[in-house]
Design a protein around this motif. Structure first.
Motif, short mmCIF file in Angstrom:
data_model
loop_
_atom_site.label_atom_id
_atom_site.label_comp_id
_atom_site.label_asym_id
_atom_site.label_seq_id
_atom_site.Cartn_x
_atom_site.Cartn_y
_atom_site.Cartn_z
N ASN A 102 0.92 -1.32 0.18
CA ASN A 102 0.06 -0.36 -0.02
C ASN A 102 0.94 1.31 0.00
N LYS A 103 0.48 2.28 -0.58
CA LYS A 103 1.03 3.40 -0.91
C LYS A 103 1.48 4.14 0.76
N LYS A 104 0.46 3.91 1.60
CA LYS A 104 0.56 4.70 2.96
C LYS A 104 1.55 3.91 3.51
N THR A 105 1.72 2.49 3.40
CA THR A 105 2.81 1.74 4.20
C THR A 105 4.09 2.25 3.54
N LYS A 106 4.37 2.47 2.16
CA LYS A 106 5.56 2.56 1.69
C LYS A 106 5.91 3.98 2.44
#
Length: 212
Positions: A102-106
């Protein structure tokens, strides 16, 4: 956290800059950093490994012996994996090792890596670096002035791609140049010193304060 600003000669300019706690003051999340590095390394794999299965090797498909009465196992083809020259059973096949993250995880992973570097005192701030022409010697002089030409890894982050700086640094071992948008968790965790130019710090703060 405050950092002193140095010039390209390695002299303290007397100015100090306060780093944003939203970027450099987080509690590092080791698990998301692990996931981001794992995805980065997985994406580097070509995945072109291949062995031939029994339908791809050359050989006769004639039944080798009668079905019953030989005292041995039934054998119907020389291309079976149990024979020399036959296909390989359950061998590697081309595949993509990439996986979704996920983008927020990255984003959290990169912020965690930046915070980890700041926490360990591995962040330095220098005035904007400009070179009139690509010249490795000039860039080495800058590193020597900053006492960073010590055999350890240095990652320079500039506000934008400067061709002269990139060409001057690319032939120096353990030195790499990047921009905020190109930073990844693997490179951040794989460096001993994160060297930020002033425009690089500004661009970094703009990137992560405007990101969702």
């Amino acid at each position: 956290m405050e950092l002193s600003v140095y010039n390209i000669k390695g002299e303290d300019t007397g100015r100090k800059v306060t780093l944003s706690d939203a970027i450099f003051g987080l509690e590092p999340n080791e698990h998301v950093m692990y996931l981001d590095v794992k995805q980065y390394l997985a994406n580097q794999r070509q995945g072109t490994h291949k062995s031939k299965q029994r339908n791809e090797v050359h050989g006769t498909t004639k039944k080798l012996k009668k079905q019953k009465g030989t005292g041995g196992a039934r054998a119907g083809s020389m291309k079976s994996g149990v024979f020399v020259g036959g296909g390989r059973m359950f061998g590697p096949q081309p595949r993509d090792y990439g996986f979704k993250l996920n983008k927020k995880t990255k984003r959290l992973a990169r912020l965690s890596a930046l915070s980890s570097l700041a926490k360990d005192g591995k962040v330095a701030l220098v005035e904007n670096i400009t070179l009139s022409a690509p010249k490795t010697k000039d860039f080495l002089d800058i590193l020597n002035g900053l006492k960073l030409n010590n055999g350890k890894k240095t990652l320079l982050v500039t506000g934008a791609v400067d061709k002269n700086v990139v060409l001057s640094a690319r032939n120096i071992q353990k030195v790499s140049v990047s921009t905020p948008v190109a930073l990844n968790t693997h490179d951040l965790l794989n460096t001993d010193t994160l060297l930020l130019s002033e425009d690089g710090l500004t661009a970094l703060e703009q990137l992560y304060t405007t990101a969702e």
